[in-house]
Design a protein around this motif. Structure first.
Motif, PDB file in Angstrom:
ATOM      1  N   CYS A 146     -41.816   3.669  19.040  1.00  0.00           N
ATOM      2  CA  CYS A 146     -42.923   3.026  19.766  1.00  0.00           C
ATOM      3  C   CYS A 146     -43.796   4.067  20.461  1.00  0.00           C
ATOM      4  O   CYS A 146     -43.297   5.000  21.090  1.00  0.00           O
ATOM      5  CB  CYS A 146     -42.347   2.055  20.789  1.00  0.00           C
ATOM      6  N   ILE A 147     -45.099   3.909  20.341  1.00  0.00           N
ATOM      7  CA  ILE A 147     -46.028   4.832  21.007  1.00  0.00           C
ATOM      8  C   ILE A 147     -46.733   4.147  22.173  1.00  0.00           C
ATOM      9  O   ILE A 147     -47.723   4.659  22.696  1.00  0.00           O
ATOM     10  CB  ILE A 147     -47.069   5.393  20.013  1.00  0.00           C
ATOM     11  N   LEU A 148     -46.235   2.983  22.555  1.00  0.00           N
ATOM     12  CA  LEU A 148     -46.744   2.237  23.710  1.00  0.00           C
ATOM     13  C   LEU A 148     -48.253   1.979  23.638  1.00  0.00           C
ATOM     14  O   LEU A 148     -48.949   2.070  24.636  1.00  0.00           O
ATOM     15  CB  LEU A 148     -46.391   2.983  25.011  1.00  0.00           C
ATOM     16  N   CYS A 149     -48.718   1.671  22.448  1.00  0.00           N
ATOM     17  CA  CYS A 149     -50.143   1.389  22.297  1.00  0.00           C
ATOM     18  C   CYS A 149     -50.528   0.039  22.884  1.00  0.00           C
ATOM     19  O   CYS A 149     -51.698  -0.223  23.138  1.00  0.00           O
ATOM     20  CB  CYS A 149     -50.523   1.444  20.824  1.00  0.00           C
ATOM     21  N   GLY A 150     -49.536  -0.838  23.054  1.00  0.00           N
ATOM     22  CA  GLY A 150     -49.798  -2.142  23.667  1.00  0.00           C
ATOM     23  C   GLY A 150     -50.435  -3.168  22.739  1.00  0.00           C
ATOM     24  O   GLY A 150     -50.798  -4.263  23.174  1.00  0.00           O
ATOM     25  N   ARG A 151     -50.570  -2.853  21.465  1.00  0.00           N
ATOM     26  CA  ARG A 151     -51.162  -3.852  20.561  1.00  0.00           C
ATOM     27  C   ARG A 151     -50.293  -5.110  20.486  1.00  0.00           C
ATOM     28  O   ARG A 151     -50.786  -6.226  20.429  1.00  0.00           O
ATOM     29  CB  ARG A 151     -51.288  -3.279  19.152  1.00  0.00           C
ATOM     30  N   CYS A 152     -48.970  -4.916  20.436  1.00  0.00           N
ATOM     31  CA  CYS A 152     -48.065  -6.063  20.284  1.00  0.00           C
ATOM     32  C   CYS A 152     -48.142  -6.986  21.495  1.00  0.00           C
ATOM     33  O   CYS A 152     -48.173  -8.212  21.355  1.00  0.00           O
ATOM     34  CB  CYS A 152     -46.627  -5.579  20.068  1.00  0.00           C
ATOM     35  N   VAL A 176     -41.521  -1.715  25.565  1.00  0.00           N
ATOM     36  CA  VAL A 176     -41.941  -3.096  25.348  1.00  0.00           C
ATOM     37  C   VAL A 176     -40.719  -3.986  25.515  1.00  0.00           C
ATOM     38  O   VAL A 176     -39.684  -3.752  24.878  1.00  0.00           O
ATOM     39  CB  VAL A 176     -42.547  -3.269  23.943  1.00  0.00           C
ATOM     40  N   CYS A 199     -48.512  -3.577  14.798  1.00  0.00           N
ATOM     41  CA  CYS A 199     -47.871  -2.324  15.228  1.00  0.00           C
ATOM     42  C   CYS A 199     -48.283  -1.194  14.277  1.00  0.00           C
ATOM     43  O   CYS A 199     -48.094  -1.281  13.069  1.00  0.00           O
ATOM     44  CB  CYS A 199     -46.350  -2.491  15.213  1.00  0.00           C
ATOM     45  N   PRO A 200     -48.851  -0.118  14.807  1.00  0.00           N
ATOM     46  CA  PRO A 200     -49.352   0.930  13.914  1.00  0.00           C
ATOM     47  C   PRO A 200     -48.271   1.870  13.392  1.00  0.00           C
ATOM     48  O   PRO A 200     -48.533   2.695  12.517  1.00  0.00           O
ATOM     49  CB  PRO A 200     -50.336   1.702  14.809  1.00  0.00           C
ATOM     50  N   VAL A 201     -47.072   1.777  13.942  1.00  0.00           N
ATOM     51  CA  VAL A 201     -45.977   2.674  13.539  1.00  0.00           C
ATOM     52  C   VAL A 201     -44.763   1.827  13.127  1.00  0.00           C
ATOM     53  O   VAL A 201     -44.894   0.624  12.905  1.00  0.00           O
ATOM     54  CB  VAL A 201     -45.617   3.648  14.692  1.00  0.00           C
ATOM     55  N   ALA A 203     -42.177   0.848  14.811  1.00  0.00           N
ATOM     56  CA  ALA A 203     -41.382   0.311  15.920  1.00  0.00           C
ATOM     57  C   ALA A 203     -41.014  -1.153  15.713  1.00  0.00           C
ATOM     58  O   ALA A 203     -39.986  -1.616  16.202  1.00  0.00           O
ATOM     59  CB  ALA A 203     -42.146   0.486  17.230  1.00  0.00           C
ATOM     60  N   LEU A 204     -41.848  -1.883  15.018  1.00  0.00           N
ATOM     61  CA  LEU A 204     -41.571  -3.297  14.736  1.00  0.00           C
ATOM     62  C   LEU A 204     -41.615  -3.469  13.226  1.00  0.00           C
ATOM     63  O   LEU A 204     -42.653  -3.229  12.610  1.00  0.00           O
ATOM     64  CB  LEU A 204     -42.626  -4.199  15.390  1.00  0.00           C
TER      65      LEU A 204
HETATM   66  S1  SF4 Z   1     -47.460  -2.269  18.751  1.00  0.00           S
HETATM   67 FE1  SF4 Z   1     -45.689  -1.028  18.128  1.00  0.00          FE
HETATM   68  S2  SF4 Z   1     -46.137   1.026  18.893  1.00  0.00           S
HETATM   69 FE2  SF4 Z   1     -47.540  -0.348  19.924  1.00  0.00          FE
HETATM   70  S3  SF4 Z   1     -46.506  -0.881  21.843  1.00  0.00           S
HETATM   71 FE3  SF4 Z   1     -45.951  -2.459  20.361  1.00  0.00          FE
HETATM   72  S4  SF4 Z   1     -44.027  -1.767  19.443  1.00  0.00           S
HETATM   73 FE4  SF4 Z   1     -44.959   0.003  20.483  1.00  0.00          FE
END
Ligand code: SF4
Ligand code: SF4
Ligand code: SF4
Ligand code: FES
Length: 376
Positions: A146-152, A176, A199-201, A203-204
């Motif tokens: 997770c890069i904590l982008c906050g999209r999710c 998250v 999620c751009p990476v 993590a999900l």
């Molecule tokens: S969208 Fe993915 S990378 Fe971004 S905060 Fe959520 S889990 Fe982390």
């Protein structure tokens, strides 16, 4: 319209357009990680910094509205250095396992690390998040990616309205989380998977996709969801004829990238060996109609197993099945009148199919006894 320049090129955009969107829609790529076109800007990743003529400091393009006469620079030595440092920071808290990562080839962080030549971090490397949450049948959460982008969290709030997740904690312990880090199934999550989609990476990740194939090995097939009358566009990713995951896509006019739980995760029936692929006729009727000699012998074909009590059915071809249905309907109408018959159609059919079915019932049979399973 608002007129501005991007890297010296004159463009026009609608009032209310941010500079990042203005650039992207005019074919100029500004790196970005936290931005998603359907979500409100958060300005979290700082990767989209641009220079504005007459202003001393760069600004995040996703949070900056285009203004009349604005002169925007998207590429410069200073911006490149800033972006390299930001990517370096992301990479300093991310396991670079791209060689075995299921997001390899479609990962936004990987793309920018490649574009800016960051193969390893110049900072001390220690993962601050190691939580791996495998607490539901739909998707897994691997926080080290997770890069904590906050999209999710934003999609869950702004699009879904479920508010099941938020960024919890501060600094290196940020992650998250559901309230009190409950399992997803104990939260308000409706398992739409829209967080997984944005999620751009890695993590999900959808459960069925993990370890099942590299992105470039997958075939993508676009179709319309058959579950209800909304008709969402779905992109199925498949390998060797087996669906691995489903996703929305921006060009889908009804739903864009977003789906409900059924469309996103309810596709495993497609490859189920118990799925009915041929019409079946009740064994006693098949015997009465002369299709089988022995009403008690078991069919040779054994694909239709216990769930439907296959021993009570005989597989037939479509022509035979349609003839039987027509004969039974006509016999009932002749004996008891048209209102002795009712028709139930399905959301899985197209509008055209449903239109024709009601015509068949109303004009062909002569009854208004027709209904529809509005949702499955
Ligand atoms: S969208 Fe993915 S990378 Fe971004 S905060 Fe959520 S889990 Fe982390
Ligand atoms: S999430 Fe992206 S950067 Fe991270 S390991 Fe996977 S492909 Fe590489
Ligand atoms: S699956 Fe849907 S409801 Fe659940 S956390 Fe993700 S976006 Fe929110
Ligand atoms: S995309 Fe603009 S700050 Fe992240």
């Amino acid at each position: 319209m608002i007129s501005l320049t991007l890297d010296g090129r004159a463009i026009q955009v609608q009032p209310g357009t941010n500079v990042l969107q203005a650039a992207l829609s005019n074919g100029i790529h500004i790196p970005h990680l936290c931005h998603h076109p359907d979500l409100r800007p958060s300005g979290g990743c700082r990767l989209c910094m641009v220079e504005i003529g007459g202003r001393p400091n760069p600004a995040a393009a996703c949070g900056l509205l285009a203004e009349e006469g604005m002169a925007v620079t998207t590429q410069s030595e200073r911006l490149t250095e800033m972006r390299r440092e930001i990517i370096d920071l992301f990479v300093s808290d991310h396991p670079l396992r791209c060689v075995t990562c299921d997001k390899n080839g479609v990962c936004a962080l990987q793309r920018y690390a490649y574009d800016y030549g960051i193969s390893e971090t110049s900072f001390d490397f220690e993962l601050s998040r190691t939580l791996y949450q495998d607490d539901n049948p739909m998707f897994v959460r691997d926080h080290q990616y997770c890069i904590l982008c906050g999209r999710c969290t934003r999609v869950c709030d702004e699009i879904v309205g479920a508010n099941a997740i938020e960024i919890s904690g501060r600094g290196f312990v940020s992650h998250v989380a559901t309230p009190f880090d409950w399992a997803m199934s104990d939260s308000t999550c409706v398992f739409c998977g829209n967080c997984v989609q944005v999620c751009p990476v890695a993590a999900l990740m959808p459960r069925g996709r993990i370890g099942m194939g590299r992105e470039w090995e997958l075939e993508h097939v676009r179709t319309i969801c058959g579950y209800c009358g909304v008709g969402c566009g779905i992109d199925y990713a498949a390998k060797d004829g087996k669906i691995l995951y489903a996703q929305g896509f921006p060009e889908a006019v009804v739903n864009g990238e977003f789906l409900c739980v059924k469309g996103r995760f309810g596709w495993d029936f497609v490859g189920n060996p118990e799925r009915l692929t041929r019409p079946l006729v009740r064994r006693d009727l098949a015997h009465r109609l002369g299709l089988i000699d022995d009403p008690f012998s078991l069919p040779e074909e054994s694909v239709f197993t216990s769930r439907i009590g296959v021993e009570n059915f005989v597989p037939v071809d479509w022509e035979t099945a349609v003839d039987i249905v027509a004969g039974q309907l006509l016999g009932t109408v002749e004996a008891h009148g048209p209102d002795a018959v009712a028709g139930l159609t399905s959301a899985r059919c197209t509008n055209e199919d449903n239109y024709l079915f009601q015509k068949l019932m109303r004009v062909g049979i002569g009854t208004n006894n027709i209904d529809h399973c509005a949702r499955l």
